[in-house]
Design an enzyme around this catalytic site. Structure first.
Site, mmCIF file in Angstrom:
data_model
loop_
_atom_site.group_PDB
_atom_site.id
_atom_site.type_symbol
_atom_site.label_atom_id
_atom_site.label_comp_id
_atom_site.label_asym_id
_atom_site.label_seq_id
_atom_site.Cartn_x
_atom_site.Cartn_y
_atom_site.Cartn_z
ATOM 1 N N SER A 130 0.851 -1.193 0.000
ATOM 2 C CA SER A 130 0.000 0.000 0.000
ATOM 3 C C SER A 130 0.885 1.239 0.000
ATOM 4 O O SER A 130 2.068 1.179 0.375
ATOM 5 C CB SER A 130 -0.882 0.009 1.254
ATOM 6 O OG SER A 130 -1.502 1.262 1.453
ATOM 7 N N TYR A 143 -2.406 -1.140 10.177
ATOM 8 C CA TYR A 143 -2.413 -1.294 8.723
ATOM 9 C C TYR A 143 -1.071 -0.870 8.138
ATOM 10 O O TYR A 143 -0.457 -1.604 7.349
ATOM 11 C CB TYR A 143 -3.537 -0.446 8.134
ATOM 12 C CG TYR A 143 -3.653 -0.522 6.628
ATOM 13 C CD1 TYR A 143 -4.234 -1.624 6.012
ATOM 14 C CD2 TYR A 143 -3.190 0.516 5.823
ATOM 15 C CE1 TYR A 143 -4.340 -1.690 4.629
ATOM 16 C CE2 TYR A 143 -3.298 0.460 4.449
ATOM 17 C CZ TYR A 143 -3.870 -0.655 3.854
ATOM 18 O OH TYR A 143 -3.977 -0.715 2.484
#
Length: 247
Positions: A130, A143
């Site tokens: 990401s 995350y």
């Protein structure tokens, strides 16, 4: 090829791209209804498994091998957004769940798939990281931590598996259109005490191109990395994000 969490979202777009390119595709997901719909509209085989459970991943790879008569591509796509909150507010169980799915799941899949990839001779692994794997991300620490770790895993495996002819790369999506990102924006907006629209505008202002990317953008990059055109690309982290400037 095997794509995890391939029955919806980015995974579904990747599965579709590979099927259209003529590949034999095996998809796993935890959502049986989504898998059934996927089987009905795409020419794929499927398994219902949770990638955070090692024994289930072992079964998945065996089922994929049987369905595909081998394995030459692994797309480690499964992941969750995790909690939104300050480090002293996040439940430790939410931290563990995020790391178990996002990071441990990729390790388990590689662990059981690599022997088959070695047999294929020319093979590829694409790990989904990401933009949060290159920026700190306040209030999204589980995350972000998991996505940074995937970069390290990718570079390590590229060095380790390169002599066996296995290319290993990571894709770093930015802000991707879809329900998961909508949920992230909604949670952050509530935390900040502002409207969804105002929060979304703040996210878009951090992207040079001022728009979100689509699952198809990610799928096209995955297809390229696994094709002959990507023959000499390994150990790389490719951002597909419209140039996210900060998070």
């Amino acid at each position: 090829m095997l794509v995890t969490a391939g029955a919806a979202g980015i995974g579904r777009a990747i599965a579709n791209a590979f099927v259209e390119d003529g590949a034999k595709v095996h998809v796993c997901d935890i959502n049986e209804a989504a898998l059934a719909e996927c089987r009905g509209t795409l020419k794929v085989t499927t398994s219902r498994i949770d990638v955070s459970q090692e024994n289930e991943v072992k079964t998945l790879v065996a089922e994929a091998e049987a369905a595909l008569d081998g394995l030459d591509v692994l797309i480690n796509n499964a992941g969750i957004a995790g909690p939104t909150g300050a480090v002293d507010e996040i439940a430790t169980e939410d931290w563990r769940q995020t790391l178990n799915i996002n990071l441990n799941g990729q390790f388990y899949c590689a662990h059981y798939a690599v022997p088959l990839l070695r047999q294929a001779g020319e093979a590829a692994i694409v790990n989904l990281s990401s933009a949060a794997g290159r920026f700190g991300y306040a209030f999204r620490s589980p995350y972000s931590a998991s996505k940074w770790a995937i970069i390290g895993l990718t570079q390590s495996l590229a060095k380790e598996l390169g002599p066996s002819g296995i290319r290993v790369n990571a894709i770093l999506p930015g802000i991707v259109e879809g329900p998961r990102m909508a949920g992230v924006i909604r949670a952050r907006a509530q935390q900040m005490g502002i409207s969804y629209e105002a929060m979304e505008a703040q996210y878009l202002e951090r992207i040079s191109l001022r728009h979100m990317v689509t699952p198809d953008d990610i799928a096209s990059t995955a297809l390229f990395l696994c094709s002959k055109a990507g023959w000499n690309i390994s150990g790389q982290s490719l951002s597909v994000c419209g140039n996210v400037e900060s998070l």
